[in-house]
Design a protein around this motif. Structure first.
Motif, short mmCIF file in Angstrom:
data_model
loop_
_atom_site.label_atom_id
_atom_site.label_comp_id
_atom_site.label_asym_id
_atom_site.label_seq_id
_atom_site.Cartn_x
_atom_site.Cartn_y
_atom_site.Cartn_z
N PHE A 49 50.27 15.66 -43.25
CA PHE A 49 50.81 16.20 -42.00
C PHE A 49 50.18 15.54 -40.78
O PHE A 49 48.98 15.37 -40.70
CB PHE A 49 50.59 17.71 -41.88
N VAL A 50 51.00 15.19 -39.83
CA VAL A 50 50.52 14.62 -38.58
C VAL A 50 51.20 15.33 -37.43
O VAL A 50 52.41 15.50 -37.44
CB VAL A 50 50.80 13.11 -38.50
N ALA A 51 50.45 15.74 -36.46
CA ALA A 51 51.02 16.40 -35.29
C ALA A 51 50.10 16.13 -34.11
O ALA A 51 48.98 15.68 -34.27
CB ALA A 51 51.16 17.91 -35.51
N ALA A 52 50.56 16.41 -32.93
CA ALA A 52 49.76 16.16 -31.74
C ALA A 52 49.71 17.41 -30.88
O ALA A 52 50.72 18.01 -30.58
CB ALA A 52 50.34 15.01 -30.93
N GLN A 53 48.53 17.79 -30.48
CA GLN A 53 48.39 18.96 -29.63
C GLN A 53 47.07 18.84 -28.89
O GLN A 53 46.04 18.46 -29.47
CB GLN A 53 48.40 20.22 -30.48
N ALA A 54 47.08 19.13 -27.60
CA ALA A 54 45.87 19.05 -26.80
C ALA A 54 45.00 20.27 -27.10
O ALA A 54 45.42 21.40 -26.93
CB ALA A 54 46.21 18.98 -25.32
N LEU A 55 43.78 20.03 -27.52
CA LEU A 55 42.86 21.10 -27.86
C LEU A 55 41.53 20.87 -27.18
O LEU A 55 41.13 19.73 -26.95
CB LEU A 55 42.64 21.17 -29.38
N ALA A 56 40.83 21.96 -26.87
CA ALA A 56 39.47 21.83 -26.37
C ALA A 56 38.58 21.37 -27.51
O ALA A 56 38.79 21.75 -28.67
CB ALA A 56 39.00 23.18 -25.83
N PRO A 57 37.58 20.54 -27.24
CA PRO A 57 36.69 20.07 -28.30
C PRO A 57 35.92 21.22 -28.94
O PRO A 57 35.56 22.20 -28.28
CB PRO A 57 35.73 19.12 -27.57
N TRP A 58 35.69 21.12 -30.25
CA TRP A 58 34.78 22.04 -30.91
C TRP A 58 33.36 21.76 -30.40
O TRP A 58 33.07 20.66 -29.91
CB TRP A 58 34.81 21.83 -32.41
N GLU A 59 32.48 22.73 -30.55
CA GLU A 59 31.11 22.57 -30.04
C GLU A 59 30.09 22.85 -31.13
O GLU A 59 30.07 23.94 -31.72
CB GLU A 59 30.89 23.51 -28.85
N ILE A 60 29.26 21.86 -31.41
CA ILE A 60 28.13 22.04 -32.32
C ILE A 60 26.96 22.51 -31.47
O ILE A 60 26.47 21.79 -30.59
CB ILE A 60 27.78 20.73 -33.04
N VAL A 61 26.49 23.73 -31.72
CA VAL A 61 25.46 24.32 -30.87
C VAL A 61 24.08 24.31 -31.53
O VAL A 61 23.08 24.61 -30.87
CB VAL A 61 25.85 25.77 -30.49
N GLN A 62 24.02 23.96 -32.80
CA GLN A 62 22.73 23.93 -33.48
C GLN A 62 22.79 22.99 -34.67
O GLN A 62 23.78 22.97 -35.41
CB GLN A 62 22.32 25.33 -33.95
N VAL A 63 21.75 22.19 -34.84
CA VAL A 63 21.57 21.35 -36.02
C VAL A 63 20.10 21.37 -36.40
O VAL A 63 19.23 21.14 -35.56
CB VAL A 63 22.02 19.89 -35.77
N ASP A 64 19.83 21.67 -37.65
CA ASP A 64 18.47 21.63 -38.18
C ASP A 64 18.50 20.90 -39.52
O ASP A 64 19.33 21.23 -40.38
CB ASP A 64 17.90 23.03 -38.38
N THR A 65 17.61 19.93 -39.68
CA THR A 65 17.54 19.20 -40.94
C THR A 65 16.09 19.15 -41.43
O THR A 65 15.15 19.27 -40.62
CB THR A 65 18.09 17.77 -40.80
N TYR A 66 15.95 18.94 -42.73
CA TYR A 66 14.60 18.95 -43.32
C TYR A 66 14.60 18.11 -44.58
O TYR A 66 15.55 18.15 -45.37
CB TYR A 66 14.17 20.38 -43.65
N GLY B 65 48.48 19.20 -39.46
CA GLY B 65 49.60 19.86 -40.10
C GLY B 65 49.44 21.35 -40.24
O GLY B 65 48.63 21.98 -39.58
N ASN B 66 50.27 21.90 -41.14
CA ASN B 66 50.30 23.34 -41.35
C ASN B 66 50.42 23.62 -42.83
O ASN B 66 51.22 23.02 -43.52
CB ASN B 66 51.48 23.96 -40.60
N MET B 67 49.58 24.52 -43.32
CA MET B 67 49.64 24.94 -44.71
C MET B 67 50.35 26.29 -44.76
O MET B 67 49.95 27.23 -44.08
CB MET B 67 48.23 25.06 -45.31
N SER B 68 51.40 26.38 -45.54
CA SER B 68 52.21 27.60 -45.56
C SER B 68 51.41 28.76 -46.13
O SER B 68 50.56 28.61 -46.99
CB SER B 68 53.46 27.39 -46.42
N SER B 69 51.74 29.97 -45.65
CA SER B 69 51.05 31.17 -46.14
C SER B 69 51.34 31.40 -47.61
O SER B 69 50.49 31.89 -48.35
CB SER B 69 51.49 32.38 -45.32
N ASP B 70 52.53 31.00 -48.05
CA ASP B 70 52.85 31.18 -49.47
C ASP B 70 51.91 30.38 -50.35
O ASP B 70 51.46 30.84 -51.40
CB ASP B 70 54.29 30.74 -49.75
N LEU B 71 51.60 29.16 -49.92
CA LEU B 71 50.71 28.33 -50.69
C LEU B 71 49.31 28.91 -50.72
O LEU B 71 48.65 28.94 -51.76
CB LEU B 71 50.68 26.91 -50.10
N LYS B 72 48.85 29.41 -49.58
CA LYS B 72 47.50 29.99 -49.54
C LYS B 72 47.41 31.24 -50.41
O LYS B 72 46.45 31.43 -51.13
CB LYS B 72 47.13 30.33 -48.10
#
Length: 337
Positions: free
Chosen positions: A17-34, A169-176
């Motif tokens: 599926f390919v579609a175009a829609q203007a969205l606000a960016p997601w935000e990563i607010v924390q990262v911790d690694t070890y 794209g979009n995943m149908s509710s029936d499939l889920k």
């Protein structure tokens, strides 16, 4: 009257599926690694933990996404394994860690790619990636202690790190619903990822779905000075996870004012088994109101007239290269009704 004019493919989209829609960016607010020191008696577990939020959701859909691995005693790596994040009210999140430096043999906790997959309650599917590293003026602060363990976290001035989501794209509710009702005794479908999940983690619905689509718009230029353009949308959908393929199925395109369009997906000269997006052909049939039928063939191949990519989670998209858009198809009259 229909004349044997050029059919013009105005746009082509192929993939999961390919579609175009203007969205606000997601935000990563924390990262911790070890990563552990490797000293006798100490923990052998490494981890990457991150928190991401979706400003496009009314609930912000904030989730914690964590992965742990034992590279010291089990040789595990965090790469190319999609895992579910913590539950959110609006849909769900998955994430995976990808190798940022192909030349590095050992997993890195200070230079890696995070790829996020977001499914909303209305079935919209998005993907977004970001590279995090600890270089100069980069996003991560990295340090190793004298005892040998190392850690990294987000620099305050880099918080939040923004990730641009792409709607695929979009995943149908029936499939889920169908997947949610699978019984534990049923043999699970193979996961999308070539590398197996960690033994204690099950493949999620997003990993098992391989719902693909080829979507295009084709037009026949109008006849004479006043004739309208005949424009139709043509879509082929199939689920590779269920063993389906797009080939050799004649399908109707959307309705037009005069006559109709039909199309069929066939294998291209360089089609790779299991990867129809690499090379494929489209056969078109155009029947006009005057009873004349025309056929046309369009060839599509990566590195030629299409461009796209696939992520480690199996999500792919491809579009016509700008210099080939529109792509012209020469119709040939084949019979009269």
């Amino acid at each position: 009257m229909l004349r044997p004019a050029l059919f013009g493919i105005l746009s082509l989209a192929s993939g999961t599926f390919v579609a175009a829609q203007a969205l606000a960016p997601w935000e990563i607010v924390q990262v911790d690694t070890y990563s552990p020191s490797g000293r006798p008696g100490s923990s052998t577990i490494s981890y990457i933990k991150t928190t991401i939020t979706d400003p496009n959701s009314a609930t912000k859909a904030t989730a914690n996404c964590n992965i742990e691995w034992d590279g010291l005693t089990k040789g595990e790596t965090p790469y190319d394994t999609a895992l579910e994040c913590t539950p959110v009210e609006d849909g769900s999140w998955e994430f995976e860690v990808l190798r940022a430096d192909p030349s590095s043999e050992s997993p890195s906790i200070s230079n890696f790619i995070l790829r996020f997959t977001r499914l909303t309650n209305d079935g919209n599917l998005y993907v977004g990636s970001v590279t995090l590293d600890s270089g100069i003026d980069r996003d991560l602060f990295f340090m190793c202690a004298a005892s040998g363990f190392c850690y990294a976290n987000l620099r305050p001035e880099s918080t939040p790190v923004r990730v641009t989501p792409k709607e695929i794209g979009n995943m149908s509710s029936d499939l889920k619903v169908h997947q949610a009702e699978e019984t534990p005794e049923a043999e699970p479908e193979p996961p999308i990822h070539p590398l197996a999940n960690l033994p204690h983690r099950d493949a999620s619905p997003l990993q098992r779905v391989r719902h693909r689509q080829i979507r295009l718009t084709i037009t026949e230029p109008g006849t004479g000075l006043e004739g309208p353009d005949m424009m139709a949308d043509c879509t082929a959908e199939w689920n590779e996870g269920a063993g389906e393929s797009p080939y050799d199925k004649v399908q109707n395109c959307s309705e037009v004012e005069e006559g109709y369009f039909m199309f069929e997906v066939v294998k291209g000269n360089n089609t790779v088994e299991g990867d129809p997006m690499n090379s494929f052909n489209l056969k078109f049939a155009r029947l006009g109101v005057d009873g004349k039928t025309y056929l046309g063939l369009a060839e599509f191949a990566s590195e030629k007239n299409t461009a796209g990519s696939c992520g480690g989670n199996g999500l792919c998209d491809a579009v016509l290269k700008e210099e080939y858009n529109p792509l012209f198809v020469v119709p040939e009259q084949v019979k009269e009704r």
